[in-house]
Design an enzyme around this catalytic site. Structure first.
Site, PDB file in Angstrom:
ATOM      1  N   CYS A 116      24.333  26.141  86.837  1.00 37.76           N
ATOM      2  CA  CYS A 116      25.763  26.118  86.483  1.00 37.76           C
ATOM      3  C   CYS A 116      25.998  26.059  84.972  1.00 37.76           C
ATOM      4  O   CYS A 116      27.104  26.329  84.515  1.00 37.76           O
ATOM      5  CB  CYS A 116      26.466  24.962  87.175  1.00 37.76           C
ATOM      6  SG  CYS A 116      26.259  24.999  88.949  1.00 37.76           S
ATOM      7  N   HIS A 257      32.881  23.226  83.541  1.00 39.87           N
ATOM      8  CA  HIS A 257      32.319  23.793  84.766  1.00 39.87           C
ATOM      9  C   HIS A 257      33.158  23.289  85.942  1.00 39.87           C
ATOM     10  O   HIS A 257      33.467  22.107  86.040  1.00 39.87           O
ATOM     11  CB  HIS A 257      30.857  23.361  84.910  1.00 39.87           C
ATOM     12  CG  HIS A 257      30.277  23.718  86.236  1.00 39.87           C
ATOM     13  ND1 HIS A 257      30.448  24.964  86.794  1.00 39.87           N
ATOM     14  CD2 HIS A 257      29.550  22.998  87.128  1.00 39.87           C
ATOM     15  CE1 HIS A 257      29.848  24.988  87.968  1.00 39.87           C
ATOM     16  NE2 HIS A 257      29.299  23.807  88.199  1.00 39.87           N
ATOM     17  N   ASN A 287      32.975  25.912  93.494  1.00 43.61           N
ATOM     18  CA  ASN A 287      31.960  25.939  92.446  1.00 43.61           C
ATOM     19  C   ASN A 287      31.225  27.284  92.508  1.00 43.61           C
ATOM     20  O   ASN A 287      30.513  27.547  93.468  1.00 43.61           O
ATOM     21  CB  ASN A 287      30.998  24.769  92.676  1.00 43.61           C
ATOM     22  CG  ASN A 287      29.878  24.711  91.650  1.00 43.61           C
ATOM     23  OD1 ASN A 287      29.679  25.639  90.878  1.00 43.61           O
ATOM     24  ND2 ASN A 287      29.154  23.612  91.660  1.00 43.61           N
TER      25      ASN A 287
HETATM   26  N1  COA Z   1      33.507  16.662 105.419  1.00 42.73           N
HETATM   27  C1  COA Z   1      33.660  15.442 105.935  1.00 42.73           C
HETATM   28  N2  COA Z   1      32.809  14.423 105.689  1.00 42.73           N
HETATM   29  C2  COA Z   1      31.798  14.677 104.847  1.00 42.73           C
HETATM   30  C3  COA Z   1      31.591  15.938 104.269  1.00 42.73           C
HETATM   31  C4  COA Z   1      32.499  16.948 104.579  1.00 42.73           C
HETATM   32  N3  COA Z   1      32.399  18.176 104.067  1.00 42.73           N
HETATM   33  N4  COA Z   1      30.502  15.870 103.468  1.00 42.73           N
HETATM   34  C5  COA Z   1      30.026  14.622 103.542  1.00 42.73           C
HETATM   35  N5  COA Z   1      30.810  13.900 104.381  1.00 42.73           N
HETATM   36  C6  COA Z   1      30.686  12.499 104.764  1.00 42.73           C
HETATM   37  C7  COA Z   1      29.306  11.962 104.521  1.00 42.73           C
HETATM   38  O1  COA Z   1      28.466  12.284 105.605  1.00 42.73           O
HETATM   39  C8  COA Z   1      29.579  10.500 104.373  1.00 42.73           C
HETATM   40  O2  COA Z   1      29.690   9.939 105.651  1.00 42.73           O
HETATM   41  P1  COA Z   1      29.079   8.490 105.971  1.00 42.73           P
HETATM   42  O3  COA Z   1      29.812   7.558 105.066  1.00 42.73           O
HETATM   43  O4  COA Z   1      29.377   8.327 107.417  1.00 42.73           O
HETATM   44  O5  COA Z   1      27.618   8.610 105.645  1.00 42.73           O
HETATM   45  C9  COA Z   1      30.942  10.436 103.735  1.00 42.73           C
HETATM   46  O6  COA Z   1      31.541  11.724 103.935  1.00 42.73           O
HETATM   47  C10 COA Z   1      30.922  10.165 102.258  1.00 42.73           C
HETATM   48  O7  COA Z   1      29.982  11.016 101.686  1.00 42.73           O
HETATM   49  P2  COA Z   1      29.580  10.857 100.186  1.00 42.73           P
HETATM   50  O8  COA Z   1      28.408  11.744  99.916  1.00 42.73           O
HETATM   51  O9  COA Z   1      29.492   9.419  99.837  1.00 42.73           O
HETATM   52  O10 COA Z   1      30.871  11.460  99.486  1.00 42.73           O
HETATM   53  P3  COA Z   1      31.188  11.519  97.959  1.00 42.73           P
HETATM   54  O11 COA Z   1      32.427  10.783  97.684  1.00 42.73           O
HETATM   55  O12 COA Z   1      30.000  11.215  97.099  1.00 42.73           O
HETATM   56  O13 COA Z   1      31.521  13.061  97.793  1.00 42.73           O
HETATM   57  C11 COA Z   1      30.548  15.103  97.005  1.00 42.73           C
HETATM   58  C12 COA Z   1      30.538  14.019  98.070  1.00 42.73           C
HETATM   59  C13 COA Z   1      29.464  16.105  97.296  1.00 42.73           C
HETATM   60  C14 COA Z   1      31.902  15.788  97.013  1.00 42.73           C
HETATM   61  C15 COA Z   1      30.340  14.443  95.620  1.00 42.73           C
HETATM   62  O14 COA Z   1      29.233  13.576  95.664  1.00 42.73           O
HETATM   63  C16 COA Z   1      30.106  15.454  94.535  1.00 42.73           C
HETATM   64  O15 COA Z   1      30.984  16.235  94.202  1.00 42.73           O
HETATM   65  N6  COA Z   1      28.940  15.412  93.897  1.00 42.73           N
HETATM   66  C17 COA Z   1      28.610  16.366  92.854  1.00 42.73           C
HETATM   67  C18 COA Z   1      28.209  17.643  93.482  1.00 42.73           C
HETATM   68  C19 COA Z   1      28.227  18.774  92.533  1.00 42.73           C
HETATM   69  O16 COA Z   1      29.082  18.890  91.700  1.00 42.73           O
HETATM   70  N7  COA Z   1      27.257  19.660  92.680  1.00 42.73           N
HETATM   71  C20 COA Z   1      27.164  20.852  91.935  1.00 42.73           C
HETATM   72  C21 COA Z   1      26.470  20.613  90.672  1.00 42.73           C
HETATM   73  S1  COA Z   1      26.613  21.987  89.619  1.00 42.73           S
END
Ligand code: COA
Length: 330
Positions: A116, A257, A287
């Site tokens: 990215c 980004h 993204n």
């Molecule tokens: N829909 C519904 N629930 C979802 C889900 C979805 N698409 N994806 C994950 N969950 C659930 C998880 O399973 C978890 O459930 P649990 O509590 O029962 O285990 C819960 O939602 C919370 O998940 P969590 O991973 O703690 O959420 P978060 O607040 O960290 O958000 C992201 C997840 C991926 C949105 C966030 O971590 C993020 O944006 N990270 C950076 C990713 C990124 O930018 N990557 C690209 C890099 S260039």
């Protein structure tokens, strides 16, 4: 250090026609529009059509950038493509784009993989090659077909990514202090496993088992990536501002980004720069990795958000984990 400056002569972008909304995704995986919107800010993303490849999207964005610059493919002697999703592992998508576009066979053409952050890495690379005096006009493209490497059964990743392309034409500048003022690049290689495609490379060539286990799809530890992303982008932004003796409030527009609205909001808070100074279009594209910044840059320019004399800050992070920032005075 060279005193010659490089400038952006034109920008262009391309997004596939097919729109995949959060509601559409909620029919195929256990998710909801509400979850995706509140955790990421994304409402929909674009998905490449049948037979539409990375090189095709790159060509479309490049044509728009060339038209904007008032140039033709024959003017280009350097073609750099930032992507993690080339049409094939070998050869470079740049060579396919060269051929489809009609860029001369005397042009240097190669791909660059910094995920990215790829577009900022590519800007820096092209700028250095131009200031060497050995090239005159560069086409820099950020393009991804992430829909091909996303596991559509994995709700933790498939809701985040989309396809698209953005491009700029670069040349040497006449006025010192205008154009690409500088870049700051880096990487936290100790964190490669936080975001990767573990199988299908030379360390673990694809097997029937790895295909069945989805090893050739993106794997991500989202929470950890989030934390590194905020730190890396904040530091990359601060470092380049300090290097150029600029305060954050002297930046007319930040083009970050487009991974997650919450990450961008955190950067806005850390830099004490209001969200109005940040260009955000991730709600429509998700993204798009290396395409995200040039796609946003083109929209920002065309919508009048960038004026002559403005200083724009680009800042990114991605798999690697790479990070990068760039300052441009228009
Ligand atoms: N829909 C519904 N629930 C979802 C889900 C979805 N698409 N994806 C994950 N969950 C659930 C998880 O399973 C978890 O459930 P649990 O509590 O029962 O285990 C819960 O939602 C919370 O998940 P969590 O991973 O703690 O959420 P978060 O607040 O960290 O958000 C992201 C997840 C991926 C949105 C966030 O971590 C993020 O944006 N990270 C950076 C990713 C990124 O930018 N990557 C690209 C890099 S260039």
């Amino acid at each position: 250090m060279s005193t010659r400056s490089t400038v952006i002569l034109g920008t262009g972008a391309y997004a596939p026609r097919r729109v995949l909304t959060n509601e559409d995704l909620a029919h195929t995986v256990d998710t909801s529009d509400e979850w995706i919107r509140t955790r990421t800010g994304i409402r929909e993303r674009r998905i490449a059509g049948e037979g539409e490849n990375t090189s095709d999207m790159g060509v479309a964005a490049a044509k728009a950038a060339l038209a904007d610059a008032g140039l033709v493919p024959a003017d280009i002697d350097l073609l750099v493509v930032a992507t993690v999703t080339p049409d094939m592992p070998m050869p470079a998508a740049a060579c396919m784009i060269q051929h489809k576009l009609g860029v001369p066979t005397t042009a240097a053409c190669f791909d660059l993989n910094a995920a990215c952050s790829g577009f900022i890495y590519a800007l820096d690379t092209a700028s250095a090659m131009l200031t060497s005096g050995r090239y005159t006009k560069a086409l820099v493209i950020g393009v991804e077909k992430l829909s091909a490497v996303v596991d559509w059964k994995d709700r933790t990743t498939c809701v985040l990514f989309g396809d698209g392309a953005g491009a700029v034409v670069m040349g040497l500048g006449a006025e010192p202090g205008r154009g690409l003022l500088g870049t700051k690049l880096g990487a936290f290689g100790e964190s490669v496993d936080l975001l990767c495609i573990p199988r299908g490379g030379s360390a673990a060539p694809a097997t029937v088992e790895s295909l069945a286990n989805g090893g050739h799809f993106i794997k991500m530890k989202g929470k950890e990536v989030f934390k590194v992303a905020v730190r890396a982008m904040d530091e990359a932004a601060r470092d380049i501002l300090e290097q150029h003796q600029l305060r954050a409030d002297q930046i007319a527009l930040v083009i970050p980004h487009q991974a997650n609205l919450r990450i961008i909001e955190a950067i806005s808070e850390y830099l004490e720069l209001p969200m109005e100074r940040f260009f955000v279009n991730l709600e429509r594209y998700g993204n798009t990795s290396a395409a995200s910044i040039p796609l946003a840059l083109d929209e920002a320019r065309r919508s009048g958000r960038i004026k002559p004399g403005d200083v724009t800050l680009l800042v990114a992070f991605g798999a690697g984990l790479t990070y990068g920032s760039a300052l441009i005075r228009w």
